[in-house]
Design an enzyme around this catalytic site. Structure first.
Site, short mmCIF file in Angstrom:
data_model
loop_
_atom_site.label_atom_id
_atom_site.label_comp_id
_atom_site.label_asym_id
_atom_site.label_seq_id
_atom_site.Cartn_x
_atom_site.Cartn_y
_atom_site.Cartn_z
N LYS A 136 0.83 -1.20 0.00
CA LYS A 136 0.00 0.00 0.00
C LYS A 136 0.87 1.26 0.00
CE LYS A 136 -3.16 -2.27 3.21
NZ LYS A 136 -4.25 -2.14 4.20
N TYR B 171 -12.54 -3.30 -1.90
CA TYR B 171 -13.09 -3.22 -0.53
C TYR B 171 -14.61 -3.07 -0.64
CZ TYR B 171 -8.32 -2.25 1.26
OH TYR B 171 -6.99 -2.32 1.60
N ASN C 233 -1.06 -0.48 7.72
CA ASN C 233 -0.41 -1.77 7.98
C ASN C 233 0.35 -2.28 6.75
OD1 ASN C 233 -2.54 -2.51 6.43
ND2 ASN C 233 -3.59 -3.71 8.01
N HIS D 260 -1.74 -5.35 1.79
CA HIS D 260 -2.96 -6.15 1.69
C HIS D 260 -2.55 -7.54 1.20
CE1 HIS D 260 -6.86 -7.70 0.57
NE2 HIS D 260 -6.26 -8.14 -0.52
N GLU E 4 -9.67 -11.36 -6.32
CA GLU E 4 -8.77 -10.20 -6.32
C GLU E 4 -7.69 -10.29 -7.40
OE1 GLU E 4 -7.47 -10.07 -2.24
OE2 GLU E 4 -9.31 -9.09 -1.57
O1 CDP Z 1 -6.00 -6.61 5.73
P1 CDP Z 1 -6.64 -7.70 6.58
O2 CDP Z 1 -7.21 -8.84 5.75
O3 CDP Z 1 -5.69 -8.20 7.63
O4 CDP Z 1 -7.85 -7.01 7.38
P2 CDP Z 1 -9.36 -6.71 6.94
O5 CDP Z 1 -10.25 -7.04 8.08
O6 CDP Z 1 -9.65 -7.34 5.61
O7 CDP Z 1 -9.38 -5.13 6.80
C1 CDP Z 1 -8.90 -4.49 5.62
C2 CDP Z 1 -8.08 -3.28 6.03
O8 CDP Z 1 -8.89 -2.36 6.73
C3 CDP Z 1 -6.94 -3.55 6.99
O9 CDP Z 1 -5.78 -4.05 6.36
C4 CDP Z 1 -6.71 -2.17 7.60
O10 CDP Z 1 -5.90 -1.37 6.75
C5 CDP Z 1 -8.11 -1.58 7.61
N1 CDP Z 1 -8.78 -1.61 8.93
C6 CDP Z 1 -8.90 -0.41 9.65
O11 CDP Z 1 -8.45 0.63 9.20
N2 CDP Z 1 -9.52 -0.39 10.87
C7 CDP Z 1 -10.01 -1.53 11.38
N3 CDP Z 1 -10.62 -1.48 12.55
C8 CDP Z 1 -9.90 -2.76 10.68
C9 CDP Z 1 -9.29 -2.76 9.44
MG MG Z 2 -8.83 -8.81 4.43
#
Ligand code: CDP
Ligand code: MG
Length: 205
Positions: free
Chosen positions: A21, A61, A168, A171, A182
């Protein structure tokens, strides 16, 4: 590459989508992150720098995936509670779906904000292996040794109270269904390549 089958006749060889990212690109750690994937034997079969359009970001998303949106909302709620922060004072409610939708908007803004590096990694158990290297969603909680754990300290409480998504760095597709969708969303078949690596010979010899 020959597709290896497990005992149930399911192929182990998978493809997964990874996005470095904007925070990873701007911090100049593209190479370091790529090295971690390459070292394990994951094969880069697609790679490009791209600024995502709002349409691509919204498909990536999807606001329509309720469990995904609620999951993000719940993580925000948990993180606020853990840090004794009052989520209702900030959002006016504690509805995980509505909070998740807000996070989704920030995610789309962030994904379209500048160039990212999109990759397709291939190999046996590529989806699980990639997630293991990447680490948990929240860098504060991600294990040391993982990319998110080693390169960031961000949390939902810190990020979402500053009206931005958790930075983080990466992705990575969460499961087979997400990966198939994806990879097809970000890459055309002509952008994916087939070649052999030394890892394949080591594992099949
Ligand atoms: O990326 P990952 O699959 O680990 O997590 P996700 O549940 O699919 O969420 C997508 C992205 O949303 C995360 O990588 C974070 O950048 C963001 N996120 C956030 O900003 N705040 C949260 N409470 C949870 C996710
Ligand atoms: Mg995810």
């Amino acid at each position: 590459m020959d597709i290896q089958l497990n005992q149930k006749g399911q192929p182990h060889v998978e493809r997964t989508l990874v996005i470095l990212k904007a925070d990873a690109v701007q911090r100049g750690i593209i190479g370091e992150i790529l090295t971690r994937f390459e070292k394990t034997g994951l094969k880069v079969v697609g790679m490009k720098m791209i600024v995502a359009s709002p349409d691509l970001a919204n498909k990536h998303y999807p606001a329509s995936r309720r469990e995904f949106i609620e999951g993000m909302g719940n993580r925000t709620i948990d993180s606020y509670a853990e840090h004794s922060m009052d989520i209702e004072a900030e959002y006016g409610h504690k509805d995980p779906y509505k909070i998740g939708l807000q996070v989704q908007k920030w995610l789309v803004e962030f994904l379209t904000s500048g160039p990212v590096v999109a990759l397709v990694l291939e190999g046996p158990h590529a989806i699980e292996l990639t997630r293991k290297l990447v680490g948990g969603t929240l860098p504060l909680k991600a294990q040391p040794g993982t990319i998110r754990g080693d390169y960031s300290f961000d949390s939902s409480a810190l990020a979402n109270s500053s009206k931005r998504p958790v930075r983080n760095l990466i992705h990575a597709s969460g499961n087979r269904e997400e990966a198939d969708f994806e990879v097809g969303l970000w890459f055309g078949p002509e952008e994916l390549f087939d070649y052999d690596t030394v890892h394949q010979h080591h594992m099949t010899a």
